[in-house]
Every structure is written in C-alpha cells, then in structure tokens.
Design a protein around this motif. Sequence first.
Motif, PDB file in Angstrom:
ATOM      1  N   SER A 100      -5.665 -34.533 -22.707  1.00 51.29           N
ATOM      2  CA  SER A 100      -6.237 -34.133 -23.981  1.00 51.29           C
ATOM      3  C   SER A 100      -7.196 -32.948 -23.849  1.00 51.29           C
ATOM      4  O   SER A 100      -7.230 -32.073 -24.722  1.00 51.29           O
ATOM      5  N   ILE A 101      -7.983 -32.899 -22.773  1.00 48.51           N
ATOM      6  CA  ILE A 101      -8.923 -31.776 -22.642  1.00 48.51           C
ATOM      7  C   ILE A 101      -8.210 -30.456 -22.400  1.00 48.51           C
ATOM      8  O   ILE A 101      -8.801 -29.400 -22.605  1.00 48.51           O
ATOM      9  N   LEU A 102      -6.945 -30.505 -21.966  1.00 45.71           N
ATOM     10  CA  LEU A 102      -6.215 -29.251 -21.810  1.00 45.71           C
ATOM     11  C   LEU A 102      -6.094 -28.547 -23.158  1.00 45.71           C
ATOM     12  O   LEU A 102      -6.214 -27.325 -23.248  1.00 45.71           O
ATOM     13  N   SER A 103      -5.877 -29.307 -24.218  1.00 46.88           N
ATOM     14  CA  SER A 103      -5.780 -28.740 -25.564  1.00 46.88           C
ATOM     15  C   SER A 103      -7.140 -28.494 -26.186  1.00 46.88           C
ATOM     16  O   SER A 103      -7.319 -27.557 -26.954  1.00 46.88           O
ATOM     17  N   SER A 104      -8.090 -29.364 -25.883  1.00 50.11           N
ATOM     18  CA  SER A 104      -9.409 -29.309 -26.525  1.00 50.11           C
ATOM     19  C   SER A 104     -10.511 -29.371 -25.476  1.00 50.11           C
ATOM     20  O   SER A 104     -11.105 -30.425 -25.248  1.00 50.11           O
ATOM     21  N   PRO A 105     -10.808 -28.237 -24.843  1.00 49.45           N
ATOM     22  CA  PRO A 105     -11.860 -28.243 -23.825  1.00 49.45           C
ATOM     23  C   PRO A 105     -13.209 -28.659 -24.400  1.00 49.45           C
ATOM     24  O   PRO A 105     -13.498 -28.412 -25.572  1.00 49.45           O
TER      25      PRO A 105
END
Length: 152
Positions: free
Chosen positions: A111-116
Amino acid sequence: MSLVRILKEIRDLEGGSAETNLTIGPAQENPDPLHYQATMIGPNGSPFEDGIYVLDILFRENHPFSPPIIKCLTRTFHPNIDEDGNIYVDVLHHNWDPSLTIEKTLLSIQSILSSPDVDTPSSGNSTAAYVFLQNRTEYETIARECTQKYAM
C-alpha cells in the motif's frame, strides 16, 4: 506457539493470490522456519506498476509479540524505503499489533508504494521524500525508471 502461527500464516499465503499479487516461500534451500522471502507486484496506477519486489522476512522468536524484520531486496526509489532496503511503515514499528498476519503486513507495505507516508521525514529515503513533496512528476519519473531498471 509462535512457530505454529508462523507456519499457518505462511501456508495461508504460500500459493499466492491473484488479488493481492503476493507470494511467499522459504528464503533458502535448507529452510529456517523463521526466515522467508516474499514477492509482491507493484500496484496498478503507481510508478511501481508491474515491478516485482522481493522482500526478506525474518520472524523473531517472540512473534507475534514483535513485528517481523522485513527488508526490500529490490532497489527502489521511495520515501519509505531506504537505500539498504529498510522499510519504514508504521505496522513494522510503533503500530505493530500481535493480531496482524504476515499477509496484512505485506499488504501494508504494498500500500505504501501507492501512498507514501512523507509525514515522517526522519525515516526512509529523505531524497525521495523531498522530490515527492516538491515535484511529483519528477518523483514518478525517477521511481518508474528504478522500477524498469531493477524490478523487471
């Protein structure tokens, strides 16, 4: 108890999932029951799309009371992943909860790949965080180039 839980979580995720684009297996030929490798596909619509990211997972002896140690072995340009592959996501640090499974933990990383999370400047890659905040187009270009070079 912790090894039983780890093995169950691994079995649940071992076959992979088309929905989550995650797979997991032993980290080496002579498996250590606490050491695994996972792969995840970068999320659609992100600069990491279609990249294959390899993660090293080491469960601690007191799992699930301590989070696993997870490193990204695939080089990437991301605010929450430093040059050594250390991943700065809240569930691996201050927001760990023993009820979290390895699948949920890996989904948080995906998920953090899309939303750092750039609200924590002392964690991860400060250059990537700066570029992300100052020039999103440049950040996405660099991240996409890294994906092409190292994750495909």
